[in-house]
Write an enzyme that holds these catalytic residues in place. Structure first.
Site, PDB file in Angstrom:
ATOM      1  N   SER A   1      59.756  77.566  35.205  1.00 38.06           N
ATOM      2  CA  SER A   1      59.780  77.607  33.729  1.00 38.06           C
ATOM      3  C   SER A   1      58.690  78.591  33.316  1.00 38.06           C
ATOM      4  O   SER A   1      58.020  79.305  33.893  1.00 38.06           O
ATOM      5  CB  SER A   1      59.421  76.144  33.140  1.00 38.06           C
ATOM      6  OG  SER A   1      60.328  75.173  33.885  1.00 38.06           O
ATOM      7  N   LEU A   2      58.858  78.765  31.943  1.00 37.69           N
ATOM      8  CA  LEU A   2      57.831  79.486  31.278  1.00 37.69           C
ATOM      9  C   LEU A   2      57.002  78.835  30.472  1.00 37.69           C
ATOM     10  O   LEU A   2      57.073  77.706  29.949  1.00 37.69           O
ATOM     11  CB  LEU A   2      58.903  80.503  30.240  1.00 37.69           C
ATOM     12  CG  LEU A   2      59.369  81.849  31.106  1.00 37.69           C
ATOM     13  CD1 LEU A   2      60.388  82.555  29.897  1.00 37.69           C
ATOM     14  CD2 LEU A   2      58.725  82.702  31.853  1.00 37.69           C
TER      15      LEU A   2
ATOM     16  N   LYS B   1      64.888  84.911  23.261  1.00 34.99           N
ATOM     17  CA  LYS B   1      64.793  83.611  24.328  1.00 34.99           C
ATOM     18  C   LYS B   1      66.237  83.095  23.760  1.00 34.99           C
ATOM     19  O   LYS B   1      66.167  82.468  22.711  1.00 34.99           O
ATOM     20  CB  LYS B   1      63.808  82.832  24.092  1.00 34.99           C
ATOM     21  CG  LYS B   1      63.778  81.463  25.074  1.00 34.99           C
ATOM     22  CD  LYS B   1      62.452  80.843  25.101  1.00 34.99           C
ATOM     23  CE  LYS B   1      62.495  79.620  26.031  1.00 34.99           C
ATOM     24  NZ  LYS B   1      63.738  78.619  25.826  1.00 34.99           N
TER      25      LYS B   1
ATOM     26  N   ARG C   1      70.018  75.803  37.092  1.00 38.21           N
ATOM     27  CA  ARG C   1      68.715  75.793  37.488  1.00 38.21           C
ATOM     28  C   ARG C   1      68.290  74.549  37.964  1.00 38.21           C
ATOM     29  O   ARG C   1      67.396  74.587  38.931  1.00 38.21           O
ATOM     30  CB  ARG C   1      67.875  76.082  36.178  1.00 38.21           C
ATOM     31  CG  ARG C   1      66.368  76.194  36.190  1.00 38.21           C
ATOM     32  CD  ARG C   1      65.409  75.999  35.170  1.00 38.21           C
ATOM     33  NE  ARG C   1      64.170  76.158  35.411  1.00 38.21           N
ATOM     34  CZ  ARG C   1      63.440  74.646  35.711  1.00 38.21           C
ATOM     35  NH1 ARG C   1      64.131  73.738  35.592  1.00 38.21           N
ATOM     36  NH2 ARG C   1      62.114  74.895  35.698  1.00 38.21           N
TER      37      ARG C   1
ATOM     38  N   LYS D   1      57.123  89.391  28.852  1.00 37.32           N
ATOM     39  CA  LYS D   1      56.973  89.818  30.213  1.00 37.32           C
ATOM     40  C   LYS D   1      55.903  91.001  30.512  1.00 37.32           C
ATOM     41  O   LYS D   1      55.986  92.040  29.592  1.00 37.32           O
ATOM     42  CB  LYS D   1      57.908  89.893  30.833  1.00 37.32           C
ATOM     43  CG  LYS D   1      58.867  88.633  30.897  1.00 37.32           C
ATOM     44  CD  LYS D   1      60.262  88.931  31.872  1.00 37.32           C
ATOM     45  CE  LYS D   1      61.352  87.681  31.686  1.00 37.32           C
ATOM     46  NZ  LYS D   1      62.695  88.335  32.191  1.00 37.32           N
TER      47      LYS D   1
END
EC number: 6.5.1.2
Length: 691
Positions: free
Chosen positions: A106-107, A140, A161, A313
């Site tokens: 996850s972020l 996103k 996922r 990122k």
């Protein structure tokens, strides 16, 4: 309906808030943490196992953050089964389980630019240095993450996922997504390639699917993300194919890759045949990241798909490797979320507000929270029935949103988080402003104060009269209105026009200059046209548009006041409800006296005769305007079109003849291109009209 009842139903609601005291409810940290754990686990189970999510992502994120903060502040509250102690939850047993070769992390979330700065500070401390770095920004996408595996260039597996370590093999469904290549566009493909990305439904496709489901009597999808997730988990690939999912690739795992940066990896993915989001950007500083974030906060609503933030990122892969991962997140990436549309907060008090029609509206007073970019502390509960339906109480945790992105409202009470010993809320029986008994007409959900002398009704009427779409009296806001009423200077709208500078200058915080400016604005309002005056009178159901329609058919106040019910209802766009309201309003003596007083004060009660169409060049043609025009304002362009016999509407359809196109055009242009509608520039429009 009786005459007395009709007199109760006079004008539309104007929510003028009254400052009332609030009550704080003490919260036990241990009890709150336990409630949050239970609610998050239940929501997680519904999402991953039952495939029936009931909490918006933004609400889950903030409840999760609240639990994190509690456990950080009170370490003794941490438990091994807390949602903060693990990556994900169990997956559904309907599909074959597969283990990811590389975990899908996850972020970490950041909810504003200040939190983005803190993220940078954390990874810099991890390095022990503060190097200048590049960042890659990608929108996103609000969809469903997929992990794709290619062997010798051919797609062999597509998986969800899942919990990040184990997912579900949905390869037959993935193969139906046209933007996922079944074979990589490479002459000598590597033995193994893994690609990560987001499957999503374009908004137009989502709308079509819900229309089809509604016709078939099936439950509607709540949003495109839920629809995408539900589509991917269909057992019949034909259904998936019919729904036309799309896919954006954003991560490449390749053992011997020449890509040394995330930007290069995105370019490689394009070369392999993947769709990569075209709105990505390579930023040289965190300040540039912030600019990108703010730019897309304005533009994202014109996209053909949903996005809820920006993924940031660090561009350099060797630096990513040095930073590594926490138990749950990569240290080198963060999801910078946009202000949530639905958020949780806690109710501190429940009050009522009396509007200009006497409507008594219950309001929740809450812990301040950010909703769609603004701080919200109060939210409407609409009426007594809605309060009973919600069973809302002081101390409750609630989900709020902005109805139409304007008015905050409570949409759900999380009763699982309710403190013990709460008391159901009861609506008052007397007006909090004037202590008169409250009345609820039999055919209405609204409770009303029917005392025409109620200070709240007068206050609301004056604020409405001065509003931009009515008489547009600059400087006559709610605070000044309250001063005028409390000092006995104004007891009706007409009294505004007998005020003198000396009277106003004596009021608190006014002075001669402010008083002079206000008197000037009041006098200038006498020149506003008849339709604005009619709207300003606040007749129930008569909005600004209906006021213009009425004054076109009844160009004088005498014509309107003497019109019969059938005459009023016969006007195109005016139904029986509006007609009855207008008819009854002019039957009340106090209202007729108000009109006469306004006439004596010099107000315009006769419509200005509009010039006829200057040409017939656009007769029968329908226009839609989009974007910013070079010289004309939208209202000016609309007026030109209508004077030339054309019509302007708000949305593009097959019946649209022309799209008047300015800069920064959005989805209307896409729709016009799709339907083959002619686009005009401002210059071409003027040439067409002959201006």
């Amino acid at each position: 309906m009786s005459r007395k009842t009709r007199e109760i139903l006079l004008v539309s609601i104007d929510r003028t808030l009254s400052p009332l005291p609030t009550v704080s409810i003490p919260i036990d940290p241990g009890q709150r943490a336990e409630q949050l754990r239970e609610e998050l686990q239940k929501a997680s189970y519904a999402y991953y196992v039952l495939d029936a999510p009931y909490l918006p992502d933004s609400v889950y994120d903030q409840l999760y953050r609240e639990l994190q903060d509690l456990e950080e502040k009170y370490p003794e509250l941490i438990r091994p089964d807390s949602p903060t102690r693990r990556v994900g939850d169990k997956i559904s047993a309907q599909f074959t389980s597969v283990r990811h070769n590389i975990p899908l992390y996850s972020l970490e979330n950041a909810f504003n630019l200040e939190e983005l700065e803190k993220w940078r500070g954390r990874w810099q401390r991890q390095l022990g240095e503060s190097p200048e770095v590049e960042y890659v920004c990608e929108l996103k996408i609000d969809g469903s993450a997929l992990a794709l595996t290619y062997e010798n260039g051919y797609l062999v597996r597509g998986a969800t996922r899942g919990d990040g370590v184990t997912g579900e093999d949905i390869t037959p469904n993935v193969r139906t997504i046209r933007s996922i290549p079944l074979r990589l566009h490479l002459d000598n493909p590597p033995p193994i390639v893994e690609v990560r990305g987001e499957a999503f439904l374009p908004i137009e496709t989502f709308t079509r699917i819900n229309e089809e489901r509604e016709t078939a009597g099936e439950a509607l999808f709540a949003n495109p993300r839920n629809a995408a997730a539900g589509t991917l988990r269909q057992l019949d690939p034909k259904i998936v194919d019919k729904r036309r999912l799309q896919f954006f690739a954003y991560t490449l795992h390749l053992r011997e890759s020449t890509a040394r940066t995330q930007w290069q990896a995105l370019e490689t993915l394009q070369e392999m045949g993947f769709l990569v989001n075209p709105n990505r950007k390579l930023c040289q500083s965190l300040e540039e990241v912030g600019q990108y974030y703010e730019e897309w906060d304005k533009k994202r609503h014109d996209l053909a798909y949903m996005t809820d933030g920006v993924v940031v990122k660090i561009n350099d892969f060797p630096l990513q490797e040095r930073l590594g991962f926490t138990q749950k997140f990569p240290r080198w990436a963060v999801a910078l979320k946009y202000p949530a549309e639905e958020v949780p907060t806690i109710v501190k008090d429940i009050i009522v507000n009396v509007g200009r029609t006497g409507a008594v509206t219950p309001m929740a007073v809450m812990e301040p929270v950010q909703v769609a970019g603004t701080t919200v502390q109060r939210a409407t509960l609409h009426n007594r029935d809605r309060v009973a339906e919600l069973d809302i109480r002081v101390g409750d945790t609630v989900i709020i949103r902005k109805a139409g992105e304007i008015i905050p409202e409570v949409v759900k009470v999380l009763t699982e988080l309710r403190p013990p010993d709460t008391i159901p809320y009861e609506m008052p029986t007397v007006c909090p402003e004037c202590a008169s008994p409250l009345v609820r007409p039999l055919d209405e959900a609204v409770t009303r104060c029917v005392n025409s002398s109620c200070p709240a009704i007068l206050r609301g009427s004056l604020v409405h009269w001065a509003s931009r779409d009515a008489l547009d009296i600059r400087g006559l806001g709610e605070k000044v209105v309250i001063l005028l009423i409390e000092n006995g200077l104004v007891k009706s709208i007409a009294d505004l026009y007998s005020l003198e500078i000396e009277q106003i200058a004596k009021l608190d915080r006014m002075g001669v200059k402010s008083a002079s400016n206000l008197i000037t604005a009041i006098n200038e309002s006498k020149d506003q046209d008849w339709s604005r005056v009619l709207y300003g009178l606040g007749i129930r159901y008569v909005g600004a548009v209906n006021a213009r329609i009425l004054t076109e058919s009844f160009p004088t106040v005498e014509a309107l006041s003497s019109a019969s019910l059938s005459d009023l209802a016969g006007v195109y766009g005016i139904g029986e409800q509006i007609a009855g309201s207008v008819y009854d309003w002019f039957r009340i003596e106090a209202n007729r006296q108000l009109v006469e007083n306004l006439r004596e004060s010099g107000l315009q009660l006769t419509a200005t005769v509009k010039p006829k169409a200057t040409s017939t060049a656009l007769t029968g043609k329908t226009f839609v305007i989009t974007g910013t025009l070079p010289t004309l304002k939208r209202d000016e362009a609309k007026d030109l079109i209508e004077k030339a016999g054309g019509k302007v509407t708000g949305s593009v359809s097959k019946k649209t003849d022309y799209l008047l196109l300015g800069e920064d055009a959005g989805s209307k242009l896409e729709k016009a291109i799709e339907l083959g509608i002619t686009q005009l520039t401002e210059e071409q429009l003027l040439a067409l009209i002959g201006s």
